[in-house]
Motif scaffolding. Sequence first.
Motif, short mmCIF file in Angstrom:
data_model
loop_
_atom_site.label_atom_id
_atom_site.label_comp_id
_atom_site.label_asym_id
_atom_site.label_seq_id
_atom_site.Cartn_x
_atom_site.Cartn_y
_atom_site.Cartn_z
N LEU A 1 -10.87 -1.50 21.35
CA LEU A 1 -10.41 -0.86 20.11
C LEU A 1 -9.54 -1.81 19.29
N MET A 2 -8.65 -2.52 19.97
CA MET A 2 -7.76 -3.45 19.25
C MET A 2 -8.54 -4.60 18.63
N SER A 3 -9.50 -5.13 19.35
CA SER A 3 -10.26 -6.25 18.79
C SER A 3 -11.20 -5.79 17.67
N THR A 4 -11.71 -4.59 17.78
CA THR A 4 -12.64 -4.08 16.77
C THR A 4 -11.92 -3.56 15.53
N TYR A 5 -10.82 -2.82 15.71
CA TYR A 5 -10.19 -2.11 14.59
C TYR A 5 -8.76 -2.57 14.29
N GLY A 6 -8.27 -3.59 14.96
CA GLY A 6 -6.90 -4.03 14.77
C GLY A 6 -6.56 -4.38 13.33
N THR A 7 -7.42 -5.14 12.69
CA THR A 7 -7.19 -5.54 11.31
C THR A 7 -7.21 -4.34 10.39
N ASN A 8 -8.15 -3.42 10.61
CA ASN A 8 -8.22 -2.22 9.77
C ASN A 8 -6.96 -1.38 9.88
N VAL A 9 -6.48 -1.20 11.09
CA VAL A 9 -5.27 -0.41 11.31
C VAL A 9 -4.08 -1.10 10.63
N LEU A 10 -3.97 -2.40 10.78
CA LEU A 10 -2.87 -3.13 10.15
C LEU A 10 -2.92 -3.00 8.63
N ARG A 11 -4.10 -3.08 8.05
CA ARG A 11 -4.24 -2.94 6.60
C ARG A 11 -3.78 -1.57 6.13
N VAL A 12 -4.23 -0.53 6.82
CA VAL A 12 -3.84 0.83 6.43
C VAL A 12 -2.33 0.98 6.54
N CYS A 13 -1.75 0.48 7.60
CA CYS A 13 -0.30 0.58 7.78
C CYS A 13 0.44 -0.18 6.68
N PHE A 14 -0.06 -1.34 6.32
CA PHE A 14 0.60 -2.11 5.27
C PHE A 14 0.51 -1.39 3.93
N LEU A 15 -0.64 -0.83 3.63
CA LEU A 15 -0.80 -0.13 2.36
C LEU A 15 0.07 1.12 2.29
N TYR A 16 0.39 1.69 3.41
CA TYR A 16 1.31 2.83 3.43
C TYR A 16 2.76 2.37 3.31
N LEU A 17 3.12 1.35 4.06
CA LEU A 17 4.53 0.99 4.24
C LEU A 17 5.01 -0.13 3.32
N HIS A 18 4.10 -0.93 2.77
CA HIS A 18 4.43 -2.01 1.84
C HIS A 18 5.34 -3.07 2.46
N ASP A 19 5.29 -3.23 3.76
CA ASP A 19 6.11 -4.22 4.42
C ASP A 19 5.35 -4.70 5.65
N HIS A 20 5.19 -6.01 5.77
CA HIS A 20 4.38 -6.57 6.85
C HIS A 20 4.97 -6.28 8.23
N ALA A 21 6.28 -6.45 8.38
CA ALA A 21 6.90 -6.22 9.69
C ALA A 21 6.78 -4.75 10.10
N LEU A 22 7.04 -3.84 9.17
CA LEU A 22 6.89 -2.41 9.48
C LEU A 22 5.44 -2.07 9.79
N ALA A 23 4.52 -2.68 9.05
CA ALA A 23 3.10 -2.42 9.28
C ALA A 23 2.69 -2.89 10.68
N GLN A 24 3.20 -4.03 11.11
CA GLN A 24 2.89 -4.51 12.45
C GLN A 24 3.44 -3.55 13.51
N ASP A 25 4.68 -3.08 13.29
CA ASP A 25 5.26 -2.10 14.22
C ASP A 25 4.43 -0.83 14.26
N ALA A 26 4.02 -0.36 13.08
CA ALA A 26 3.23 0.87 13.01
C ALA A 26 1.87 0.69 13.68
N ALA A 27 1.25 -0.47 13.48
CA ALA A 27 -0.04 -0.73 14.12
C ALA A 27 0.11 -0.76 15.64
N GLN A 28 1.17 -1.40 16.11
CA GLN A 28 1.42 -1.45 17.55
C GLN A 28 1.65 -0.04 18.10
N THR A 29 2.43 0.75 17.38
CA THR A 29 2.67 2.14 17.79
C THR A 29 1.37 2.94 17.78
N THR A 30 0.53 2.69 16.80
CA THR A 30 -0.76 3.37 16.72
C THR A 30 -1.59 3.11 17.97
#
Length: 156
Positions: free
Chosen positions: A18-47
């Motif tokens: 799942l991480m290798s297939t959808y990791g980039t997609n999840v990170l993009r969605v998180c960034f577009l919600y949060l507008h911050d790369h570090a928060l988006a990475q945290d949110a993707a990891q939590t996801t």
Amino acid sequence: MDNARLSEAAREAALNRLMSTYGTNVLRVCFLYLHDHALAQDAAQTTFLKAWQALDTLRSSETEKSWLMQIAVNTCRSILRSREYRHYAHGADPEKLPEPFTETPLRDPTVYHAVRALPDKYREVIVLYYYQSLTAPEVAAILHIPQASVRTRLHR
């Protein structure tokens, strides 16, 4: 995935896939919600942590991508509602904030900025439908709104 309990090795293999297939997609969605790369990475990891914990709940009728996007959207919404985020967002020194994350330099960032400027209810539909290539029924399921609302928001 079926409803039977997965072995630890099978869960780990499923999570890695799942991480290798959808990791980039999840990170993009998180960034577009949060507008911050570090928060988006945290949110993707939590996801992905939440996905690993809930792998047994993935029904075969759901697509993995829409299931993960639903977890990511809910995670981002929780972050946006949190006291820590409000303190971070309103108390941070703009000079110390990192540059916005983009995977590739945008030739013309007009559309990107226009999407970011939309109200949340329109932005989340646009991001999931156009940027993540999810169908209207999948977007409706992720956001817990009727399909007609998805189509209306896309039209507006």
